[in-house]
Design a protein around this motif. Structure first.
Motif, PDB file in Angstrom:
ATOM      1  N   PHE A  10       0.831  -1.208   0.000  1.00  0.00           N
ATOM      2  CA  PHE A  10       0.000   0.000   0.000  1.00  0.00           C
ATOM      3  C   PHE A  10       0.862   1.253   0.000  1.00  0.00           C
ATOM      4  N   TYR A  11       0.356   2.336  -0.614  1.00  0.00           N
ATOM      5  CA  TYR A  11       0.879   3.687  -0.406  1.00  0.00           C
ATOM      6  C   TYR A  11      -0.217   4.379   0.404  1.00  0.00           C
ATOM      7  N   GLY A  12      -0.042   4.488   1.702  1.00  0.00           N
ATOM      8  CA  GLY A  12      -1.133   5.004   2.533  1.00  0.00           C
ATOM      9  C   GLY A  12      -2.334   4.085   2.390  1.00  0.00           C
ATOM     10  N   GLN A  15      -4.016   0.803  -2.424  1.00  0.00           N
ATOM     11  CA  GLN A  15      -3.416  -0.523  -2.568  1.00  0.00           C
ATOM     12  C   GLN A  15      -2.816  -0.670  -3.962  1.00  0.00           C
ATOM     13  N   ALA A  16      -1.485  -0.722  -4.033  1.00  0.00           N
ATOM     14  CA  ALA A  16      -0.815  -0.819  -5.340  1.00  0.00           C
ATOM     15  C   ALA A  16      -0.632  -2.267  -5.782  1.00  0.00           C
ATOM     16  N   LEU A  17      -0.392  -3.180  -4.835  1.00  0.00           N
ATOM     17  CA  LEU A  17      -0.267  -4.603  -5.181  1.00  0.00           C
ATOM     18  C   LEU A  17      -1.381  -5.380  -4.492  1.00  0.00           C
ATOM     19  N   GLY A  34       3.974  -4.794 -18.375  1.00  0.00           N
ATOM     20  CA  GLY A  34       2.695  -4.195 -17.990  1.00  0.00           C
ATOM     21  C   GLY A  34       2.698  -2.707 -18.270  1.00  0.00           C
ATOM     22  N   ALA A  35       1.510  -2.142 -18.370  1.00  0.00           N
ATOM     23  CA  ALA A  35       1.368  -0.722 -18.673  1.00  0.00           C
ATOM     24  C   ALA A  35       1.844   0.135 -17.503  1.00  0.00           C
ATOM     25  N   ASN A  36       1.979   1.428 -17.738  1.00  0.00           N
ATOM     26  CA  ASN A  36       2.306   2.364 -16.657  1.00  0.00           C
ATOM     27  C   ASN A  36       1.295   2.229 -15.531  1.00  0.00           C
ATOM     28  N   GLY A  37       1.819   2.214 -14.308  1.00  0.00           N
ATOM     29  CA  GLY A  37       0.922   2.173 -13.164  1.00  0.00           C
ATOM     30  C   GLY A  37       0.403   0.796 -12.808  1.00  0.00           C
ATOM     31  N   ALA A  38       0.880  -0.235 -13.509  1.00  0.00           N
ATOM     32  CA  ALA A  38       0.395  -1.596 -13.249  1.00  0.00           C
ATOM     33  C   ALA A  38       0.899  -2.149 -11.916  1.00  0.00           C
ATOM     34  N   GLY A  39       2.034  -1.599 -11.441  1.00  0.00           N
ATOM     35  CA  GLY A  39       2.571  -2.058 -10.159  1.00  0.00           C
ATOM     36  C   GLY A  39       3.944  -2.717 -10.270  1.00  0.00           C
ATOM     37  N   LYS A  40       4.593  -2.559 -11.407  1.00  0.00           N
ATOM     38  CA  LYS A  40       5.880  -3.220 -11.629  1.00  0.00           C
ATOM     39  C   LYS A  40       6.961  -2.656 -10.691  1.00  0.00           C
ATOM     40  N   THR A  41       7.056  -1.337 -10.667  1.00  0.00           N
ATOM     41  CA  THR A  41       8.062  -0.710  -9.803  1.00  0.00           C
ATOM     42  C   THR A  41       7.778  -1.006  -8.339  1.00  0.00           C
ATOM     43  N   THR A  42       6.507  -0.986  -7.974  1.00  0.00           N
ATOM     44  CA  THR A  42       6.138  -1.288  -6.582  1.00  0.00           C
ATOM     45  C   THR A  42       6.561  -2.716  -6.226  1.00  0.00           C
ATOM     46  N   THR A  43       6.428  -3.630  -7.181  1.00  0.00           N
ATOM     47  CA  THR A  43       6.863  -5.012  -6.940  1.00  0.00           C
ATOM     48  C   THR A  43       8.368  -5.055  -6.691  1.00  0.00           C
ATOM     49  N   PRO A  82      17.544   0.833  -9.551  1.00  0.00           N
ATOM     50  CA  PRO A  82      16.223   1.450  -9.608  1.00  0.00           C
ATOM     51  C   PRO A  82      15.945   2.146 -10.933  1.00  0.00           C
ATOM     52  N   GLU A  83      14.659   2.385 -11.157  1.00  0.00           N
ATOM     53  CA  GLU A  83      14.227   3.176 -12.306  1.00  0.00           C
ATOM     54  C   GLU A  83      14.899   4.545 -12.179  1.00  0.00           C
ATOM     55  N   GLY A  84      15.413   5.082 -13.287  1.00  0.00           N
ATOM     56  CA  GLY A  84      16.063   6.393 -13.208  1.00  0.00           C
ATOM     57  C   GLY A  84      17.512   6.324 -12.756  1.00  0.00           C
ATOM     58  N   ASP A 158      15.085  -2.285 -12.936  1.00  0.00           N
ATOM     59  CA  ASP A 158      13.801  -1.615 -13.157  1.00  0.00           C
ATOM     60  C   ASP A 158      13.904  -0.680 -14.365  1.00  0.00           C
ATOM     61  N   GLU A 159      13.319  -1.085 -15.451  1.00  0.00           N
ATOM     62  CA  GLU A 159      13.298  -0.321 -16.709  1.00  0.00           C
ATOM     63  C   GLU A 159      14.660   0.216 -17.138  1.00  0.00           C
ATOM     64  N   PRO A 160      15.622  -0.689 -17.333  1.00  0.00           N
ATOM     65  CA  PRO A 160      16.966  -0.206 -17.692  1.00  0.00           C
ATOM     66  C   PRO A 160      17.036   0.497 -19.041  1.00  0.00           C
ATOM     67  N   GLU A 190      10.334  -4.128 -17.691  1.00  0.00           N
ATOM     68  CA  GLU A 190      10.555  -3.425 -18.964  1.00  0.00           C
ATOM     69  C   GLU A 190       9.255  -2.945 -19.615  1.00  0.00           C
ATOM     70  N   GLN A 191       9.372  -1.797 -20.276  1.00  0.00           N
ATOM     71  CA  GLN A 191       8.300  -1.314 -21.151  1.00  0.00           C
ATOM     72  C   GLN A 191       8.498  -1.911 -22.544  1.00  0.00           C
ATOM     73  N   ASN A 192       9.775  -2.185 -22.821  1.00  0.00           N
ATOM     74  CA  ASN A 192      10.179  -2.688 -24.115  1.00  0.00           C
ATOM     75  C   ASN A 192       9.923  -4.201 -24.152  1.00  0.00           C
TER      76      ASN A 192
HETATM   77  P1  ATP Z   1       5.595   2.771 -14.236  1.00  0.00           P
HETATM   78  O1  ATP Z   1       6.009   2.072 -15.470  1.00  0.00           O
HETATM   79  O2  ATP Z   1       4.893   4.043 -14.487  1.00  0.00           O
HETATM   80  O3  ATP Z   1       6.665   2.888 -13.202  1.00  0.00           O
HETATM   81  P2  ATP Z   1       4.521   0.655 -12.682  1.00  0.00           P
HETATM   82  O4  ATP Z   1       3.861  -0.531 -13.276  1.00  0.00           O
HETATM   83  O5  ATP Z   1       5.911   0.477 -12.221  1.00  0.00           O
HETATM   84  O6  ATP Z   1       4.436   1.856 -13.666  1.00  0.00           O
HETATM   85  P3  ATP Z   1       3.978   1.533 -10.029  1.00  0.00           P
HETATM   86  O7  ATP Z   1       4.919   2.672 -10.099  1.00  0.00           O
HETATM   87  O8  ATP Z   1       4.383   0.337  -9.269  1.00  0.00           O
HETATM   88  O9  ATP Z   1       3.591   1.096 -11.492  1.00  0.00           O
HETATM   89  O10 ATP Z   1       2.593   2.074  -9.492  1.00  0.00           O
HETATM   90  C1  ATP Z   1       1.502   1.234  -9.127  1.00  0.00           C
HETATM   91  C2  ATP Z   1       0.354   2.062  -8.585  1.00  0.00           C
HETATM   92  O11 ATP Z   1       0.748   2.691  -7.363  1.00  0.00           O
HETATM   93  C3  ATP Z   1      -0.092   3.178  -9.493  1.00  0.00           C
HETATM   94  O12 ATP Z   1      -1.492   3.265  -9.441  1.00  0.00           O
HETATM   95  C4  ATP Z   1       0.547   4.410  -8.919  1.00  0.00           C
HETATM   96  O13 ATP Z   1      -0.242   5.543  -9.172  1.00  0.00           O
HETATM   97  C5  ATP Z   1       0.598   4.107  -7.443  1.00  0.00           C
HETATM   98  N1  ATP Z   1       1.750   4.736  -6.812  1.00  0.00           N
HETATM   99  C6  ATP Z   1       3.043   4.574  -7.152  1.00  0.00           C
HETATM  100  N2  ATP Z   1       3.856   5.300  -6.356  1.00  0.00           N
HETATM  101  C7  ATP Z   1       3.067   5.913  -5.467  1.00  0.00           C
HETATM  102  C8  ATP Z   1       3.282   6.801  -4.363  1.00  0.00           C
HETATM  103  N3  ATP Z   1       4.515   7.155  -4.001  1.00  0.00           N
HETATM  104  N4  ATP Z   1       2.200   7.235  -3.693  1.00  0.00           N
HETATM  105  C9  ATP Z   1       0.958   6.872  -4.031  1.00  0.00           C
HETATM  106  N5  ATP Z   1       0.664   6.046  -5.055  1.00  0.00           N
HETATM  107  C10 ATP Z   1       1.702   5.564  -5.769  1.00  0.00           C
END
Ligand code: ATP
Length: 234
Positions: A10-12, A15-17, A34-43, A82-84, A158-160, A190-192
């Protein structure tokens, strides 16, 4: 080698995952698409200890590592790029590489730095240059080389290829192949999608915090759902 089961992060209150389970076998390259925001980075952040899951377990080499800190996980053999990139831009290339080995106290650090510079000659050429003055591709290479100096058993990338020109992207994927050939296991976000599936043995696709498809990379490359959503006509 790595087994995560039912992870909820969770972020607060958000629920991201929502119950992510996946496995990475030793010696393999596994990709998460997965698309942007799917939860890859959170994983990736959850596996590397930057975020603590509310529910679920993470096992590494048979040991429960859920909730450990990033430095503890690094000592156990899990390194995150990390990403970036997050290289230290006001330190030299050499100092960045030395930072990668900061928690080690063996005698091989110097030799390993030499070896990494021999593998990636551009880093040797630029060793006295500040990290921040490198091109995007060189910074990514440095970030990966720095992570390798921690002697990881598992490297999380993460997204090299993000934001890099196609020729440089090809170099990064070549580097990933080399990492695997050297015996280090790779988990790659990866996005690619096409290039990632070509280098990977196995793949997972995430959507809104869940794994929706998983399978052998060769099968996923042919899977119509993946071709339509992520591979396009290319
Ligand atoms: P991207 O390719 O954009 O990095 P992603 O698949 O890695 O996408 P995450 O960054 O893991 O996705 O984000 C998953 C969900 O958690 C999204 O809905 C995002 O808006 C939310 N999220 C990510 N970081 C935070 C944060 N710091 N605070 C609140 N919500 C967040």
């Amino acid at each position: 080698m790595l087994k995560i089961t039912g992870i909820e992060t969770f972020y607060g209150k958000i629920q991201a995952l929502k119950g992510v389970s996946l496995e990475v076998e030793q010696g393999k390259v596994v990709t998460i698409l997965g698309a942007n925001g799917a939860g890859k980075t959170t994983t990736m952040k959850t596996i590397s200890g930057l975020l603590k899951p509310k529910r679920g377990t993470i096992e590494f080499l048979g040991e429960n590592i859920t909730g450990l800190r990033p430095d503890q996980l690094l000592r156990k053999g899990i390194a995150l790029v990390p990403e970036g990139r997050a290289i230290l831009s006001s330190m030299t290339v050499l100092e960045n590489l030395e930072m990668g080995a900061y928690h080690r106290n063996d005698k091989d650090i110097k030799k390993d730095i030499e070896e990494v510079m021999a593998r990636f000659p551009i880093l040797k050429e630029r060793k006295e240059q500040l990290g921040g003055t490198l091109s995007g591709g060189q910074q990514q290479m440095l970030a990966i080389a720095r992570a390798l100096l921690s002697k990881p058993k598992l490297i999380l990338l993460d997204e090299p290829s993000m934001g890099l020109a196609p020729l440089i992207v090809a170099d990064i994927f070549k580097m990933i192949r080399e990492i695997k050939e050297n015996g280090t296991t790779v988990l790659l976000v990866e996005q690619n999608a096409k290039q990632a599936l070509k280098v990977a043995d196995y793949g997972y696709v995430m959507e809104t915090g869940k794994i929706i498809i998983n399978g052998k990379a060769t099968d996923l490359l042919e899977d119509t759902r993946i071709v339509e959503a992520y591979l396009g006509k290319k």
